[in-house]
Design an enzyme around this catalytic site. Structure first.
Site, PDB file in Angstrom:
ATOM      1  N   LYS A  92       1.299  10.056  -3.656  1.00 51.38           N
ATOM      2  CA  LYS A  92       0.383   8.965  -2.935  1.00 51.38           C
ATOM      3  C   LYS A  92       0.405   9.408  -1.556  1.00 51.38           C
ATOM      4  CE  LYS A  92       0.179   4.384  -0.680  1.00 51.38           C
ATOM      5  NZ  LYS A  92       0.338   3.388  -1.659  1.00 51.38           N
ATOM      6  N   ASP A 130      -2.032   3.247   5.643  1.00 52.81           N
ATOM      7  CA  ASP A 130      -1.957   1.342   4.673  1.00 52.81           C
ATOM      8  C   ASP A 130      -2.968   0.467   5.551  1.00 52.81           C
ATOM      9  OD1 ASP A 130      -2.600   0.248   2.533  1.00 52.81           O
ATOM     10  OD2 ASP A 130      -1.052   0.328   2.302  1.00 52.81           O
ATOM     11  N   LYS A 146      -3.706  -6.168   5.690  1.00 49.87           N
ATOM     12  CA  LYS A 146      -2.286  -6.658   5.946  1.00 49.87           C
ATOM     13  C   LYS A 146      -1.833  -7.381   7.166  1.00 49.87           C
ATOM     14  CE  LYS A 146       0.046  -2.085   4.073  1.00 49.87           C
ATOM     15  NZ  LYS A 146       0.527  -3.114   1.796  1.00 49.87           N
ATOM     16  N   ASP A 189       2.933   6.292   4.856  1.00 46.18           N
ATOM     17  CA  ASP A 189       2.216   5.738   3.197  1.00 46.18           C
ATOM     18  C   ASP A 189       1.872   7.277   2.581  1.00 46.18           C
ATOM     19  OD1 ASP A 189       2.508   3.862   1.371  1.00 46.18           O
ATOM     20  OD2 ASP A 189      -0.023   3.162   2.167  1.00 46.18           O
ATOM     21  N   ASP A 247      -4.744  -3.757  -0.669  1.00 44.06           N
ATOM     22  CA  ASP A 247      -4.057  -3.405  -0.408  1.00 44.06           C
ATOM     23  C   ASP A 247      -3.044  -2.479  -1.689  1.00 44.06           C
ATOM     24  OD1 ASP A 247      -2.056  -2.636   1.164  1.00 44.06           O
ATOM     25  OD2 ASP A 247      -1.328  -4.584   1.331  1.00 44.06           O
ATOM     26  N   GLU A 278      -4.359  -0.013  -3.087  1.00 41.29           N
ATOM     27  CA  GLU A 278      -4.854   1.047  -3.763  1.00 41.29           C
ATOM     28  C   GLU A 278      -3.675   2.119  -3.969  1.00 41.29           C
ATOM     29  OE1 GLU A 278      -2.649   0.109  -0.900  1.00 41.29           O
ATOM     30  OE2 GLU A 278      -2.037   2.308  -0.294  1.00 41.29           O
ATOM     31  N   ARG A 323      -2.270   2.719  -6.435  1.00 41.02           N
ATOM     32  CA  ARG A 323      -2.022   3.149  -7.830  1.00 41.02           C
ATOM     33  C   ARG A 323      -4.055   3.282  -8.429  1.00 41.02           C
ATOM     34  NH1 ARG A 323      -0.390  -2.668  -8.812  1.00 41.02           N
ATOM     35  NH2 ARG A 323       0.922  -2.730  -6.881  1.00 41.02           N
TER      36      ARG A 323
HETATM   37  N1  BES Z   1       2.124   0.952   1.069  1.00 40.93           N
HETATM   38  C1  BES Z   1       2.320  -0.414  -0.168  1.00 40.93           C
HETATM   39  C2  BES Z   1       3.609  -0.278  -0.311  1.00 40.93           C
HETATM   40  C3  BES Z   1       4.404  -0.517   0.734  1.00 40.93           C
HETATM   41  C4  BES Z   1       5.267  -1.866   1.805  1.00 40.93           C
HETATM   42  C5  BES Z   1       5.180   0.569   0.947  1.00 40.93           C
HETATM   43  C6  BES Z   1       6.702  -1.163   2.283  1.00 40.93           C
HETATM   44  C7  BES Z   1       5.828   1.003   2.061  1.00 40.93           C
HETATM   45  C8  BES Z   1       6.928  -0.066   2.781  1.00 40.93           C
HETATM   46  C9  BES Z   1       1.617  -1.037  -1.293  1.00 40.93           C
HETATM   47  O1  BES Z   1      -0.085   0.313  -0.802  1.00 40.93           O
HETATM   48  C10 BES Z   1       0.938  -2.234  -0.770  1.00 40.93           C
HETATM   49  O2  BES Z   1       0.712  -2.929  -0.438  1.00 40.93           O
HETATM   50  N2  BES Z   1       1.389  -2.634  -2.249  1.00 40.93           N
HETATM   51  C11 BES Z   1       1.280  -4.124  -2.979  1.00 40.93           C
HETATM   52  C12 BES Z   1       1.276  -4.179  -3.612  1.00 40.93           C
HETATM   53  C13 BES Z   1       0.544  -5.708  -3.936  1.00 40.93           C
HETATM   54  C14 BES Z   1      -1.226  -6.018  -3.278  1.00 40.93           C
HETATM   55  C15 BES Z   1      -0.204  -5.775  -5.580  1.00 40.93           C
HETATM   56  C16 BES Z   1       2.614  -4.365  -2.093  1.00 40.93           C
HETATM   57  O3  BES Z   1       3.402  -4.307  -2.691  1.00 40.93           O
HETATM   58  O4  BES Z   1       3.064  -5.742  -1.473  1.00 40.93           O
HETATM   59 ZN    ZN Z   2      -1.346  -0.949   0.277  1.00 39.56          ZN
HETATM   60 ZN    ZN Z   3      -0.236   2.088  -0.223  1.00 39.19          ZN
END
Ligand code: BES
Ligand code: ZN
Ligand code: ZN
Length: 506
Positions: A257, A262, A269, A280, A339, A341, A343
């Site tokens: 990824k 992000d 966020k 990210d 967010d 994204e 996946r």
């Molecule tokens: N890049 C983030 C996940 C992340 C969180 C990486 C903390 C490093 C540290 C990812 O894209 C994300 O935002 N995931 C969300 C998914 C949710 C919206 C279903 C999450 O984990 O909150």
């Molecule tokens: Zn995200």
């Molecule tokens: Zn992300």
């Protein structure tokens, strides 16, 4: 840093003598080639009650030309590879260049080669700083040099092992460099440019970049939709090592990824800690670093890598919650949260990887906050459809101290992710519980099946959620890094690929 192996010759500016508990006199060779007065000082320090070699104990002996550090490691029987590596890293972190930059480590009596290698590896890994955007100090003393001294009979094997460690470390440090780059300097096209640049002049390496136009032609809308809101358009980067070797056999494909920033997109966020989201793209940084490590160690097998590069930004052109994405696989995704994204971009990367006749696929992604809730910063979340692959990833991770911890890929999570009313899959689960498993259940939909002896089954695949292990921002426990990107999983995957090259995975 330059690393050399020798007998007990020079003393350097800083001399480290790591010893075991119960050491009440200077070991053989500890004082070789020291001046008479320095030698007496070291012998007295060993003989005194101030130092007995307990774990964590250290004693500085100040001599005219050289700072001598006696370092306690505790009982010899208790010395693990991890403890050796961590002690080397911590000891290195405590050094100052005020006394000069030539370090000598004397491995005297009782040291086994693999522990010497790990201690040295800890120092080498820790010798990293990301300071390219800082103006240089005027009194910069230049790089460290390290001489590891050992008995003559160990020298040859030790030198070979350390050559390998140094080569792998170039990959770890490259992954950290990429991870630490701010998002205004490193965006998808720039990552592609650096990959092409890296491949130049390397005859057994190929890099290909699929730009925005090509992505459209290939109908890779998982990647396109996530990246289209940014002025920096997405791309897919292909890494190929030894592309002409064994072209009919199955080889590993590693997918990363690569979200260079992000922001969350339209589902934006909060601002606290958002700067960390430049990291990210660490999955893609690990893939790039891994290829460097494989190249530098002279790996002779064929390996494929794919990185899915995009910047997730809110704008008038950004994708939105409620949108439906047509992915490369032909399956559609209902976007419930922009967010989630990672996946979406991996959906295209995994489907593409499945087309490359892989022995197995491993993807790396800073995918979910949930995995950090589950495992903290101590372990990478491991999901797999193959017991064998999962076991091997755990084994190599344990050996190099990049722990992967298995988490469940239950059918119930897949069911959640495939329960959209208007598309084939949805990019968010039904609640927040088990978020890392939900994400894995989503990714699994994009790993292809293939015919084999038993009929049809999915390609062996593992997903590594490195959200908790890719970066150090506070007081976490990875002592081989002081701050920022860790380069995690370069060493573990290097070991997996080089040591399990000839084994059939499924
Ligand atoms: N890049 C983030 C996940 C992340 C969180 C990486 C903390 C490093 C540290 C990812 O894209 C994300 O935002 N995931 C969300 C998914 C949710 C919206 C279903 C999450 O984990 O909150
Ligand atoms: Zn995200
Ligand atoms: Zn992300």
């Amino acid at each position: 840093m330059e690393v050399t192996i020798s007998g007990f010759l020079d003393t350097g500016n800083i001399m480290i003598i790591p010893v075991f508990e119960g050491c009440n006199k200077a070991p053989n060779n500890a004082t070789t080639n020291l001046s008479r007065s320095a030698s007496i000082a070291v012998k007295s320090a060993f003989a005194s009650d101030s130092f007995i070699g307990k774990n964590g104990e250290s004693l500085n002996v100040w001599t005219k030309n050289c700072q001598i550090i006696l370092l306690g490691l505790g009982e010899k029987e208790d010395l693990t590879l991890k403890k050796s590596r961590d002690t080397g890293a911590k000891c290195f972190a405590s050094l100052s260049k005020n006394h000069g930059t030539k370090i000598v480590v004397r491995y005297t009596s009782g040291w086994k080669i693999n522990n010497m290698v790990a201690f040295t590896e800890g120092m080498i890994l820790r010798d990293y700083i990301f300071d390219k955007y800082r103006n240089k100090d005027e009194d910069d003393k230049g790089p460290w040099s390290l001489t590891c001294q050992t008995a003559e009979r160990h020298e040859e094997v030790f030198r070979m092992e350390i050559d390998n460690v140094c080569s792998v470390a170039t990959g770890v440090h490259l992954a950290r460099d990429l991870g630490n780059e701010p998002a205004n300097k490193l965006y998808p096209e720039e990552f592609g440019r650096r990959a092409l640049e890296w491949a130049k002049g390397k005859s057994n390496v190929e890099v290909e970049v699929w730009d925005y136009e090509r992505l459209k032609k290939e109908r890779m809308y998982g990647l396109i939709e996530v990246g289209k809101g940014s002025i920096h358009k997405p791309c897919m980067v292909f890494f190929r090592l030894n592309p002409d070797i064994d072209i009919d056999s199955e080889v590993p494909c590693i997918v990363g990824k690569g979200i260079t920033f992000d922001s969350g997109g339209i589902s934006i966020k909060g601002s606290a800690g958002m700067d960390e989201m430049k990291l990210d793209m660490h999955g893609s940084a690990t893939v790039f670093g891994l290829f460097q490590a494989l190249y530098a160690t002279g790996h002779t097998g064929r390996v494929n890598g794919i990185t899915c590069m995009a910047e997730n930004m809110p704008s008038a052109e950004a994708y939105r919650p409620g949108d439906v994405i047509n992915t490369y696989s032909g399956k559609t995704i209902e976007v419930l949260n922009t967010d989630a994204e990672g996946r979406n971009v991996l959906a295209d990367g995994l489907w593409k990887a499945s087309e490359l006749n892989p022995s197995y696929i491993i993807d790396l992604a800073t995918l979910t906050g949930s995995v950090v809730v589950a495992l903290g910063h101590e372990a990478t979340g491991l999901f797999s459809n193959s017991k064998f692959l999962s076991q091997k990833i755990q084994e190599v991770g344990d050996e190099v101290d990049e722990i992967s911890w298995p988490l469940p890929l239950l059918p119930a999570f897949e069911k959640q992710m495939t329960s959209s009313k208007i598309a084939d899959v949805r990019n968010q689960g039904k609640g927040r519980w088990g978020g890392a498993s939900q994400a894995a259940g989503f990714l699994k939909q994009f790993v292809q099946e293939r015919e084999n002896d038993e009929g049809k089954s999915q390609i062996p695949w593992a997903h590594l959620d490195i959200a908790g292990t890719a970066g150090i921002w506070g007081g976490e426990t990875n002592v081989t890094v002081s701050h920022g990107a860790t380069g995690v999983q370069v060493r573990a995957l290097h070991k997996l690929i080089t040591e399990w090259q000839w084994v059939r995975f499924g």
